[in-house]
Design an enzyme around this catalytic site. Structure first.
Site, PDB file in Angstrom:
ATOM      1  N   ASP A   1      45.035   7.917   7.514  1.00 23.65           N
ATOM      2  CA  ASP A   1      45.891   8.857   6.786  1.00 23.65           C
ATOM      3  C   ASP A   1      45.080   9.948   6.076  1.00 23.65           C
ATOM      4  O   ASP A   1      44.051   9.653   5.451  1.00 23.65           O
ATOM      5  CB  ASP A   1      46.657   8.041   5.729  1.00 23.65           C
ATOM      6  CG  ASP A   1      47.590   8.879   4.897  1.00 23.65           C
ATOM      7  OD1 ASP A   1      48.648   9.243   5.412  1.00 23.65           O
ATOM      8  OD2 ASP A   1      47.252   9.164   3.725  1.00 23.65           O
TER       9      ASP A   1
ATOM     10  N   GLU B   1      44.678  11.390  11.274  1.00 24.21           N
ATOM     11  CA  GLU B   1      45.761  12.318  10.935  1.00 24.21           C
ATOM     12  C   GLU B   1      45.168  13.522  10.210  1.00 24.21           C
ATOM     13  O   GLU B   1      44.828  13.455   9.044  1.00 24.21           O
ATOM     14  CB  GLU B   1      46.783  11.638  10.005  1.00 24.21           C
ATOM     15  CG  GLU B   1      48.002  12.518   9.776  1.00 24.21           C
ATOM     16  CD  GLU B   1      48.433  12.651   8.324  1.00 24.21           C
ATOM     17  OE1 GLU B   1      47.656  12.356   7.412  1.00 24.21           O
ATOM     18  OE2 GLU B   1      49.568  13.099   8.104  1.00 24.21           O
TER      19      GLU B   1
HETATM   20  C1  NOJ Z   1      50.162  11.632   5.173  1.00 21.72           C
HETATM   21  C2  NOJ Z   1      51.304  10.698   5.339  1.00 21.72           C
HETATM   22  O1  NOJ Z   1      51.745  10.736   6.657  1.00 21.72           O
HETATM   23  C3  NOJ Z   1      52.341  11.108   4.332  1.00 21.72           C
HETATM   24  O2  NOJ Z   1      53.554  10.452   4.551  1.00 21.72           O
HETATM   25  C4  NOJ Z   1      51.801  10.837   2.955  1.00 21.72           C
HETATM   26  O3  NOJ Z   1      52.690  11.322   1.985  1.00 21.72           O
HETATM   27  C5  NOJ Z   1      50.447  11.509   2.740  1.00 21.72           C
HETATM   28  N1  NOJ Z   1      49.583  11.412   3.874  1.00 21.72           N
HETATM   29  C6  NOJ Z   1      49.730  10.901   1.579  1.00 21.72           C
HETATM   30  O4  NOJ Z   1      49.281   9.612   1.911  1.00 21.72           O
END
Ligand code: NOJ
Ligand code: MG
Length: 579
Positions: A225, A299
């Site tokens: 993430d 991500e």
């Molecule tokens: C990316 C995640 O996909 C999202 O849902 C989240 O709010 C942020 N990162 C913070 O972790």
């Protein structure tokens, strides 16, 4: 030694790279990764919230989709300020979702179906309710150093102010003052998500332990993430002061919104890549042990040059799958065939030649694919995702063409929506519409839950748009998806080469071929009808036979067309095989 053990060993000895691609594909290279947002998938205990046993009960459905790996958004203990992305215990299952036993059962049952389980690794931050942060507040030095603190400044009126102008992704300052410490801590996301300090080796070790802990439970990898937020600039380089970020060119004039600034000091810092390469080493420990490669997916919304750095550099390996978000960020329902071609070619052009592409059209942070592209294009987009070379990624519900649900201001729970404090404009940023419960059937709450109230409302239209009805009809998005997945297993789509063309402004087409087998996929992005000449593709001539069509197509499977003139109706998409 059993025959099945020899292959991984050979791969290890040869480094896996000397074999021609077509001889050996690792499990993750031929799979579809199916994203489950656990809170919204299936509720087994009637509390209106999806849970692990709910997922286990639907493994059969996932198996029938032809999916080989599920990625679960965070299932760890959390106060849910950011619905699980704020983790208070990285080593425990969130109680609303079940127990560790439930999790182990899920992994075992999934494995029986040949489905691998991938978890979300959230390394950038914890919850402010984590033991780590609580200890930091109490003055425990070890844990104080887990976070990023700063004194802030005193302004001309003698008032305490945050250290600089840095902004949270969810509006407002990225700094929060804590009386107990007498300092500000950094939170790039909600106030309840203090950023971890990756300049502290203890944090680096802790996160590696988290990785090992879950791999030991039998999982097959991680989605990582917000990884490009891991490091902030080293303030020692700026005389001990965190520098302001410049105002972004072309910002929308809203000083509270994250996009107001150009995040040159809080994103995409060089150290980030080397941290990720270390995580690859950790998963390789496990592969060395049992021969099974684990998968890492990053991500990152960034420039393509930065995104592909996550693959690694030369001999140094990074993630196998830096998510390719181009089909989310670069194109939508207003795009021409040329735009689609350019968006697809982008990742293919910049990725290292020996690495795989991957195709993502939605996730829990983005408006659903069917809403962004329009419902008429659902099958066409799934054809692109599943038939292009590389790994297909499906966000739950894309196989059904699920659209964004309506969530009123009163029902809105996503901090990205709530923090706007704006009962009208919250819809522009709230991610709740993409997270409404999965539509299983026409029953109460779309068969998601027996509760009187579900955590988010079920989208209207579920009485007709649901998995059960699509499974029972001969023609449905679900049936198209399953057919695409079957076809994807053939040599042409596993190993074949690829070429794409914008046949005109509206019709995007690509060819896949392996030896003498040739397929052409056509997607008409517009309502305008066309007759297209497919002989612009090399080696496409004579007749083509219809293999798969989208649900609104007027063509019949097996029908033949001359390559020089294939009629394409409004929003039609089809897979054709050169006869
Ligand atoms: C990316 C995640 O996909 C999202 O849902 C989240 O709010 C942020 N990162 C913070 O972790
Ligand atoms: Mg439940």
């Amino acid at each position: 030694m059993k025959a099945t053990c020899i292959l991984p060993l050979l791969l290890l000895l040869t480094g896996g790279s000397t074999k021609p691609k077509e001889d050996i594909l690792e499990w993750w290279e031929e799979t579809i990764v199916y994203q489950i947002y656990p809170r919204s998938f299936k509720d087994s205990d009637g509390d209106g919230i999806g849970d692990l046993n709910g997922i286990t009960s639907k493994l059969n459905y996932i198996h029938e989709l032809g999916v080989g790996a599920i990625w679960l958004s965070p299932i760890f203990q959390s106060p849910m300020y950011d619905f699980g992305y704020d983790i208070s215990d990285f080593y425990a299952i969130h109680d609303e979702y079940g127990t560790m036993e439930d999790f182990v059962t899920l992994v075992n049952k999934a494995n029986e179906f040949g489905i691998k389980v991938i978890l979300d690794l959230v390394p950038n931050h914890t919850s402010n309710e984590s033991m780590w942060f609580q200890e930091a507040l109490k003055g425990n030095e070890k844990y104080y150093n887990y976070f990023v603190w700063d004194d802030g400044i005193i302004d001309e009126n003698g008032n305490r102010q945050p250290p600089n102008n840095w902004l949270s992704h969810f509006r407002g300052s990225a700094w929060e003052y804590r009386e107990e410490v007498g300092q500000y801590y950094l939170h790039q996301f909600v106030i309840g998500q203090p950023d971890l300090n990756y300049r502290n080796p203890d944090v680096v070790d802790e996160m590696k332990n988290v990785i090992r802990f879950w791999l030991n439970k039998g999982i097959a990898g991680f989605r990582i993430d917000a990884v490009n937020c891991l490091f902030e600039v080293d303030k020692q380089l700026f005389g001990g002061v965190y520098p302001d970020e410049p105002i972004a060119i072309g910002n929308d004039g809203d000083p509270g919104s994250h996009s107001y600034l150009d995040h040159i000091y809080t994103k995409d810092q060089n150290e980030t890549y080397y941290m990720v390469y270390q995580w690859r080493d950790v998963i390789e420990e496990f592969r060395a042990d049992d021969g099974m490669p684990r998968l890492l997916m990053s991500e990152v919304y960034a420039s393509i040059q930065d995104v592909v750095r996550y693959f690694g550099e030369g001999e140094i390996k990074g993630v196998q799958m830096p998510f390719n978000f181009d089909l989310i960020t670069d194109v939508d329902d207003s795009s021409s065939a040329n735009d689609i071609k350019r968006a697809i070619d982008k990742f293919m052009t910049y990725k290292p030649i020996d690495q795989n592409a991957n195709w993502v059209v939605g996730n829990h942070d983005q408006s659903r694919m069917a809403t962004r592209y329009g419902s008429s294009l659902v099958d066409g987009i799934n054809m692109i995702v599943l038939l292009l070379p590389g790994i297909g990624v499906t966000y739950m519900g894309e196989e059904l063409g699920m659209v964004d649900g309506y969530v009123s201001w009163e029902d809105t729970v996503d901090p990205a929506g709530c923090n706007t404090n704006d009962p009208i404009n919250y819809v522009k940023t709230s991610r709740d519409p993409a997270r409404t419960p999965f539509q299983w059937s026409a029953e109460k709450n779309a068969g998601f839950s027996t509760a009187d109230k579900t955590w988010l409302p079920v989208a209207t239209g579920y009485d007709t748009l649901n998995a059960e009805s699509q499974n029972n009809s001969r023609i449905s998005h679900l049936k198209v998806y399953q057919a695409l997945n079957e076809l994807r297993k053939s040599k042409v789509f596993r190993h074949g080469r690829y070429e794409s063309l914008a046949l005109n402004n509206d019709v995007f087409a690509f060819r896949r071929w392996y030896k003498s087998h040739i397929y052409v996929v056509i997607v008409n992005m517009r309502q305008t009808e066309h007759t297209v000449d497919l002989t612009y593709f090399e080696n496409v001539s004579g007749n083509l036979k219809v293999a798969i069509v989208n649900i609104q197509s007027d063509k019949v499977i097996g029908q033949k067309f001359k390559a020089t003139s294939v009629p394409v109706s409004a929003y039609e998409s089809m897979v054709l095989k050169v006869d």
